[in-house]
Scaffold this active site. Structure first.
Site, PDB file in Angstrom:
ATOM      1  CD  GLU A  14       0.960  -4.905   3.593  1.00 54.78           C
ATOM      2  OE1 GLU A  14      -0.044  -4.806   4.300  1.00 54.78           O
ATOM      3  OE2 GLU A  14       2.014  -5.430   3.996  1.00 54.78           O
ATOM      4  CG  HIS A  20     -15.785  -9.243 -13.119  1.00 48.02           C
ATOM      5  ND1 HIS A  20     -16.565  -8.118 -13.133  1.00 48.02           N
ATOM      6  CD2 HIS A  20     -15.762  -9.708 -14.399  1.00 48.02           C
ATOM      7  CE1 HIS A  20     -17.015  -7.910 -14.359  1.00 48.02           C
ATOM      8  NE2 HIS A  20     -16.538  -8.852 -15.157  1.00 48.02           N
ATOM      9  CE  LYS A  46       0.910 -12.381   8.583  1.00 48.04           C
ATOM     10  NZ  LYS A  46       0.147 -11.454   9.391  1.00 48.04           N
ATOM     11  CB  SER A  54       4.371 -10.980  12.524  1.00 50.22           C
ATOM     12  OG  SER A  54       3.700 -10.856  13.765  1.00 50.22           O
TER      13      SER A  54
END
Ligand code: ARG
Length: 462
Positions: free
Chosen positions: A294, A160, A287, A281
């Site tokens: 992704e 979980h 970043k 970024s």
């Protein structure tokens, strides 16, 4: 202005197609990718026509040579593809006629575009099964490298997405080695089933010419000819099986990708992606984004989409060939291209990433991760029923939590206030290293078991 009728079947036509008819009908824009398979199929067919005396050896030789010329033109980028000639089959045949003359007209004896496209596409999908297998193997090797380096590194195991029990980094990596092994076996199964030749089924009913389907099957690396000509030209289940295997593989990739996204975040810091697999970024200088992970996570969308699309195309089609089936190719091409890209990116990313042993270890000890070890100790050492041990451990967790501490921080006196039988030895099982070392059951997370699994898979992968 009315176009002239198609040179391949113009006999009964006075006029050519409407421009929009041509646009909806043509597949050359995408089936040019089948050129090599189409020419291999035609060369095998021509050789068989000569061997069975259906055409002369001279014509077959001219056809086979001419097809190699056409192939080199296509590979060299000098071939002029024509939409008016609809698809790769007619483009190749028309050019063959220009190259070798009249003999070209004999190639299509005892054959139809229906068995031709079925054989081309099978050969193409078969190659993709092999390519997927190679790419998956490379990914397994990258995972094995990670597992070997961190066979005894402790980290939290989750259920979980809540801390559950400590596991080893190597064990977590090896879970994916197993998953990708099953993906490989799914592609291998699909490949085995699809490896029968439709060539010689002709339009749908077979042919009256004395062809030798075993000969063409063998020449093209098939295990034999398909047993029913109607089935041979009208099923695309081999493509659906490929997409099915690709879908499940993409599901696995998406899960690993998701873990890498989470793990590389500032909140986790379990892994650091190399510069080669990170992006910055344009506005936030701090970043390091896991874009590749992704995108791999997202690929399942188009791959499962292709699976659904082709399933819908095939549903309810009467036997045998229908033009609907031309819609099979773009879906499979797209799914295969993106699956291969995702596999290559994942292998590169996993091979290059660095697991942060300290962060993994720090996180492994949080969240009362050794509570099950404590309950097991109460069962083993004090002879308590597991349900009672579970309850007592729950009380101890609550006590520790109320003090803002973890289980190993409790004193023996505090432990004994909950159950008087508890002794100093209990602290041995509360450490995460001891916890993972004790999980020696087959397939368990102990470093010893992980090392065995790594050795096993090293041998299997060769
Ligand atoms: N371009 C067609 C396809 O991809 C080839 C087969 C055409 N057969 C026919 N009878 N029109 O399915």
């Amino acid at each position: 202005m009315t176009k002239t009728a198609n040179s391949m079947w113009g006999g009964r036509f006075a006029a050519g197609p409407d421009a929009i008819m041509e646009a909806i009908n043509a597949s050359i824009g995408f089936d040019k990718r089948l050129a090599a398979q189409d020419i291999a199929g035609s060369r095998a067919h021509a050789a068989m026509l000569a061997a069975t005396g259906i055409i002369s050896n001279n014509d077959a030789d001219a056809i086979r040579e001419g097809l190699l010329t056409v192939l080199s033109e296509i590979e060299g980028g000098t071939f002029q593809f024509s939409t008016a000639l609809e698809d790769i089959h007619m483009n190749v045949e028309a050019r063959l006629k220009e190259v070798v003359g009249e003999a070209a007209g004999r190639l299509h004896t005892a054959r139809s575009r229906n068995d031709q496209v079925a054989v081309d596409f099978r050969l193409w999908v078969r190659d993709q099964c092999d390519a997927a297998d190679e790419a998956l193997k490379a990914l397994q090797n990258a995972l094995l490298g990670q597992a070997e380096a961190g066979a005894d590194w402790v980290m939290p195991g989750f259920t979980h997405l809540q801390v559950a029990q400590p596991v080893t980094w190597g064990h977590h990596m090896m879970a994916y080695v197993e998953m990708f092994a099953r993906d490989r076996s799914r592609f291998a199964d699909a490949r085995k089933r699809m490896n029968l030749s439709p060539l010689g089924a002709a339009a749908l009913a077979g042919t009256s010419f004395p062809i030798d389907r075993h000969m063409t099957a063998q020449a093209l690396g098939f295990d034999g000819p398909m047993g029913n000509s109607l089935d041979a030209v009208s099923d695309r289940d081999f493509a659906l099986e490929f997409l099915g295997a690709a879908t499940i593989c993409a599901v696995h990739l998406s899960r690993l990708a998701e873990e890498l996204v989470i793990w590389s975040s500032a909140q986790f810091r379990f892994v650091k992606m190399s510069d080669r697999w990170s992006t910055g970024s344009s506005i936030m200088p701090q970043k390091r984004n896991p874009d590749a992970a992704e995108l791999i996570r997202a690929k399942i969308g188009r791959i499962f989409g292709a699976n659904v699309a082709l399933t819908m195309v095939m549903k309810g089609l009467p036997l045998a060939y229908s033009k609907d089936m031309q819609e099979d190719k773009e879906q499979v091409f797209d799914a295969a291209d993106h699956l291969m890209l995702a596999l290559a990116a994942m292998a590169g990313m996993v091979g290059d990433m660095t697991a942060n042993r300290e962060s993994l270890k720090a996180a492994a000890g949080t969240g009362f991760s050794t509570a099950t070890d404590l309950a097991d100790w109460l069962v083993r050492e004090l002879g308590l029923p597991f349900r009672d041990a579970h309850h007592i451990t729950g009380l101890l967790v609550a006590l520790a939590e109320s003090q803002g501490e973890d289980l190993p921080d409790l004193t023996l006196a505090q432990m004994q206030s909950v159950h008087e039988g508890i002794t100093q030895e209990v602290f041995d099982v509360l450490g995460v290293e001891n916890s993972v070392a004790s999980r020696t059951s087959f397939g368990g997370t102990s470093p010893a078991r992980v090392r065995e699994a790594v050795a096993h898979w090293r041998k299997v992968l060769g």
